[in-house]
Motif scaffolding. Structure first.
Motif, PDB file in Angstrom:
ATOM      1  N   LEU A  10       0.834  -1.199   0.000  1.00 50.27           N
ATOM      2  CA  LEU A  10       0.000   0.000   0.000  1.00 50.27           C
ATOM      3  C   LEU A  10       0.869   1.250   0.000  1.00 50.27           C
ATOM      4  N   ALA A  11       0.246   2.391  -0.234  1.00 53.85           N
ATOM      5  CA  ALA A  11       0.975   3.663  -0.279  1.00 53.85           C
ATOM      6  C   ALA A  11       1.698   3.955   1.026  1.00 53.85           C
ATOM      7  N   ASN A  12       1.191   3.419   2.152  1.00 45.19           N
ATOM      8  CA  ASN A  12       1.831   3.654   3.449  1.00 45.19           C
ATOM      9  C   ASN A  12       2.876   2.574   3.777  1.00 45.19           C
ATOM     10  N   SER A  13       3.265   1.771   2.783  1.00 50.57           N
ATOM     11  CA  SER A  13       4.264   0.693   2.889  1.00 50.57           C
ATOM     12  C   SER A  13       3.753  -0.559   3.583  1.00 50.57           C
ATOM     13  N   GLU A  14       2.498  -0.580   4.002  1.00 50.90           N
ATOM     14  CA  GLU A  14       1.893  -1.772   4.603  1.00 50.90           C
ATOM     15  C   GLU A  14       1.728  -2.840   3.517  1.00 50.90           C
ATOM     16  N   LYS A  15       2.032  -4.085   3.871  1.00 48.02           N
ATOM     17  CA  LYS A  15       1.894  -5.190   2.924  1.00 48.02           C
ATOM     18  C   LYS A  15       0.629  -5.993   3.240  1.00 48.02           C
ATOM     19  N   CYS A  16      -0.101  -6.353   2.191  1.00 44.76           N
ATOM     20  CA  CYS A  16      -1.331  -7.131   2.309  1.00 44.76           C
ATOM     21  C   CYS A  16      -1.289  -8.259   1.285  1.00 44.76           C
ATOM     22  N   LEU A  17      -2.084  -9.281   1.521  1.00 43.77           N
ATOM     23  CA  LEU A  17      -2.199 -10.384   0.569  1.00 43.77           C
ATOM     24  C   LEU A  17      -3.584 -10.382  -0.055  1.00 43.77           C
ATOM     25  N   GLN A  18      -3.624 -10.737  -1.337  1.00 45.56           N
ATOM     26  CA  GLN A  18      -4.881 -10.816  -2.059  1.00 45.56           C
ATOM     27  C   GLN A  18      -4.962 -12.130  -2.827  1.00 45.56           C
ATOM     28  N   LYS A  19      -6.185 -12.635  -2.943  1.00 44.07           N
ATOM     29  CA  LYS A  19      -6.486 -13.725  -3.866  1.00 44.07           C
ATOM     30  C   LYS A  19      -7.376 -13.115  -4.933  1.00 44.07           C
ATOM     31  N   VAL A  20      -6.984 -13.290  -6.193  1.00 47.65           N
ATOM     32  CA  VAL A  20      -7.666 -12.655  -7.315  1.00 47.65           C
ATOM     33  C   VAL A  20      -8.199 -13.731  -8.251  1.00 47.65           C
ATOM     34  N   ILE A  21      -9.449 -13.583  -8.670  1.00 43.24           N
ATOM     35  CA  ILE A  21     -10.027 -14.474  -9.670  1.00 43.24           C
ATOM     36  C   ILE A  21     -10.512 -13.608 -10.827  1.00 43.24           C
ATOM     37  N   LEU A  22     -10.034 -13.928 -12.023  1.00 42.11           N
ATOM     38  CA  LEU A  22     -10.415 -13.204 -13.228  1.00 42.11           C
ATOM     39  C   LEU A  22     -11.556 -13.951 -13.919  1.00 42.11           C
ATOM     40  N   PHE A  23     -12.622 -13.236 -14.227  1.00 43.65           N
ATOM     41  CA  PHE A  23     -13.753 -13.779 -14.975  1.00 43.65           C
ATOM     42  C   PHE A  23     -13.795 -13.028 -16.306  1.00 43.65           C
TER      43      PHE A  23
END
Length: 155
Positions: free
Chosen positions: A53-66
């Motif tokens: 993120l812009a504040n340097s915080e790291k996050c995880l995402q699971k993405v599904i493309l349709f």
């Protein structure tokens, strides 16, 4: 829980909208709250990625493309958890682009939840406008050969 909905009509086909939004490695261009994305695994239309993120915080995402329908993103770890759905609907010659975010904030972000909620709304509005701008500026305009006024005199 923060809920954000943003919609915009784009003068283009659903396929052209899909071609822009499905390039998810470009998300930091459209989503200003992200500074970097890195795909960690991919299996067909599903992938896992780390988002900085812009504040340097790291996050995880699971993405599904349709394909040609939309993208489902689940934030699984970090200061944000929840979902973001990006949906495409062809309506005549135009396409409706909708973004719906349902987030919970964790840690220090909970203290700033009101201002973060406003930032997320602004970010979603900016993102759909940037997508629209990207698509509509690249569409070819029909051109016809032009004659010089001097050429018309000789006809």
């Amino acid at each position: 829980m923060i809920k954000v909905v943003s919609k915009i009509m784009i003068n283009s086909s659903a396929k052209q909208v899909w071609n822009v939004i499905s390039e998810i490695q470009r998300d930091p261009y459209f989503w200003k709250g992200m500074s970097r994305v890195r795909t960690t695994s991919k299996n067909g239309n599903a992938l896992t990625r780390q988002v900085t993120l812009a504040n340097s915080e790291k996050c995880l995402q699971k993405v599904i493309l349709f394909p040609i329908e939309g993208i489902h993103i689940r934030w699984t770890r970090g200061m944000i958890t929840g979902t973001k759905d990006i949906m495409i609907t062809q309506i005549g010659t135009q396409t409706l682009l909708e973004v719906e975010m349902n987030y919970e904030l964790h840690g220090i972000a909970q203290v700033r939840s009101r201002s973060i909620s406003e930032e997320l709304r602004d970010e979603a509005e900016l993102a759909v406008h940037l997508v629209k701008e990207e698509i509509e500026k690249t569409q070819a305009f029909p051109t016809e050969s032009r004659k010089q006024w001097a050429d018309m005199i000789h006809e």
